[in-house]
Design a protein around this motif. Structure first.
Motif, PDB file in Angstrom:
ATOM      1  N   UNK A 156       0.817  -1.219   0.000  1.00  0.00           N
ATOM      2  CA  UNK A 156       0.000   0.000   0.000  1.00  0.00           C
ATOM      3  C   UNK A 156       0.846   1.261   0.000  1.00  0.00           C
ATOM      4  N   UNK A 157       2.168   1.092   0.132  1.00  0.00           N
ATOM      5  CA  UNK A 157       3.035   2.275   0.122  1.00  0.00           C
ATOM      6  C   UNK A 157       4.448   1.869  -0.257  1.00  0.00           C
ATOM      7  N   UNK A 158       5.015   2.638  -1.185  1.00  0.00           N
ATOM      8  CA  UNK A 158       6.416   2.492  -1.568  1.00  0.00           C
ATOM      9  C   UNK A 158       7.035   3.874  -1.496  1.00  0.00           C
ATOM     10  N   UNK A 159       7.815   4.110  -0.448  1.00  0.00           N
ATOM     11  CA  UNK A 159       8.456   5.408  -0.258  1.00  0.00           C
ATOM     12  C   UNK A 159       9.959   5.192  -0.164  1.00  0.00           C
ATOM     13  N   UNK A 160      10.678   5.552  -1.222  1.00  0.00           N
ATOM     14  CA  UNK A 160      12.109   5.310  -1.239  1.00  0.00           C
ATOM     15  C   UNK A 160      12.393   3.821  -1.177  1.00  0.00           C
ATOM     16  N   UNK A 161      13.161   3.414  -0.179  1.00  0.00           N
ATOM     17  CA  UNK A 161      13.493   2.001  -0.014  1.00  0.00           C
ATOM     18  C   UNK A 161      12.537   1.284   0.932  1.00  0.00           C
ATOM     19  N   UNK A 162      11.481   1.968   1.359  1.00  0.00           N
ATOM     20  CA  UNK A 162      10.534   1.396   2.315  1.00  0.00           C
ATOM     21  C   UNK A 162       9.316   0.823   1.601  1.00  0.00           C
ATOM     22  N   UNK A 176      -8.244  -2.691  -0.642  1.00  0.00           N
ATOM     23  CA  UNK A 176      -7.027  -1.892  -0.506  1.00  0.00           C
ATOM     24  C   UNK A 176      -6.294  -1.767  -1.836  1.00  0.00           C
ATOM     25  N   UNK A 177      -6.234  -2.858  -2.604  1.00  0.00           N
ATOM     26  CA  UNK A 177      -5.557  -2.831  -3.903  1.00  0.00           C
ATOM     27  C   UNK A 177      -6.250  -1.858  -4.844  1.00  0.00           C
ATOM     28  N   UNK A 178      -7.572  -1.896  -4.863  1.00  0.00           N
ATOM     29  CA  UNK A 178      -8.333  -0.996  -5.729  1.00  0.00           C
ATOM     30  C   UNK A 178      -8.067   0.463  -5.376  1.00  0.00           C
ATOM     31  N   UNK A 179      -8.082   0.773  -4.082  1.00  0.00           N
ATOM     32  CA  UNK A 179      -7.839   2.151  -3.657  1.00  0.00           C
ATOM     33  C   UNK A 179      -6.399   2.573  -3.930  1.00  0.00           C
ATOM     34  N   UNK A 180      -5.463   1.648  -3.742  1.00  0.00           N
ATOM     35  CA  UNK A 180      -4.060   1.966  -3.985  1.00  0.00           C
ATOM     36  C   UNK A 180      -3.821   2.280  -5.457  1.00  0.00           C
ATOM     37  N   UNK A 181      -4.470   1.538  -6.343  1.00  0.00           N
ATOM     38  CA  UNK A 181      -4.334   1.793  -7.778  1.00  0.00           C
ATOM     39  C   UNK A 181      -4.913   3.146  -8.165  1.00  0.00           C
ATOM     40  N   UNK A 182      -5.890   3.604  -7.388  1.00  0.00           N
ATOM     41  CA  UNK A 182      -6.483   4.920  -7.634  1.00  0.00           C
ATOM     42  C   UNK A 182      -5.608   6.051  -7.115  1.00  0.00           C
ATOM     43  N   UNK A 183      -4.499   5.687  -6.447  1.00  0.00           N
ATOM     44  CA  UNK A 183      -3.598   6.695  -5.912  1.00  0.00           C
ATOM     45  C   UNK A 183      -3.909   7.123  -4.495  1.00  0.00           C
ATOM     46  N   UNK A 184      -4.803   6.393  -3.817  1.00  0.00           N
ATOM     47  CA  UNK A 184      -5.154   6.736  -2.441  1.00  0.00           C
ATOM     48  C   UNK A 184      -3.977   6.456  -1.511  1.00  0.00           C
ATOM     49  N   UNK A 185      -3.666   7.405  -0.630  1.00  0.00           N
ATOM     50  CA  UNK A 185      -2.557   7.241   0.307  1.00  0.00           C
ATOM     51  C   UNK A 185      -2.899   6.143   1.303  1.00  0.00           C
TER      52      UNK A 185
END
Length: 209
Positions: A156-162, A176-185
């Motif tokens: 649900x989050x890729x920030x740098x190396x995290x 969660x996958x659907x919302x993540x694909x929509x760009x939801x934080x």
């Protein structure tokens, strides 16, 4: 006369970072031969490879907890792997699971609690986003083995190396996958799972999504 091979520092384990390096300085992973062979033969995919790795991780943690292991390498019916691991505290499990992942070169593990939601964080993650399916398989494999039930996961989050990986039942993870694909934080995704539309188990409430 040709120099003899010197293996000193040929392999370096950085357990704090969960990183394995050879003499060329590149990061490497440790992978079971049988699982890698299955991938090479087209008998599984990256997620399947990850699940095989994760299942082995859970088994090794059970052994570290001094649980009885059957001859086949699995827990006997009277003491299932899931029941054995559930006797340990979450702190102990995170410590042992994280140690195993670090030895494999997959990164440094911690767990974040967001209400009822649990997010597994690899910080740093030993692989980049191209290998997210592998990472998800590892998390699903070790948690499904540890809990004796099917566990799904989503990055649900890729920030740098995290990399942050949300775990739950298939319905909640699909949301969660659907919302993540929509760009939801990811914090908004977790909030939505606890909101009026969808409960933390992924079940729709009246008037919800």
């Amino acid at each position: 006369m040709a120099p003899n091979f010197d293996p000193s520092r040929g392999v370096v384990f950085d357990l704090a970072e969960g990183r394995i390096e050879l003499s060329d300085g590149d990061p490497y992973l440790m992978v079971p031969v049988a699982a890698l062979s299955a991938l090479a033969a087209g008998q599984t995919d990256a997620r399947g490879l990850g699940r095989a790795i994760g299942g082995k991780v859970a088994l090794r943690v059970a052994k570290r907890l001094a649980m009885p292991i059957g001859r086949s390498g699995t827990m006997p019916p009277s003491a299932t792997l899931g029941a054995a691991l559930r006797q340990a505290s979450i702190e102990t499990l995170v410590e042992l699971l994280g140690g195993e992942l670090a030895v494999l070169g997959l990164g440094s593990l911690r767990v974040e609690r967001w209400g009822k939601a649990m997010i597994f964080v690899l910080d740093p993650c030993g692989v980049d986003a191209r290998a997210d399916e592998l990472v998800l398989g590892v998390i699903e494999g070790m948690l499904s083995s540890a809990t004796d039930r099917e566990v799904s996961a989503a990055v649900v989050d890729r920030s740098g190396k995290t990399a942050r990986v949300l775990v739950g039942n298939p319905r909640a993870i699909a949301f969660a996958v659907e919302r993540s694909r929509d760009g939801t934080f990811f914090t908004d995704i977790v909030r939505a799972l606890h909101g009026p539309g969808l409960d933390s188990s992924g079940h729709e409430r009246e008037g919800g999504v």
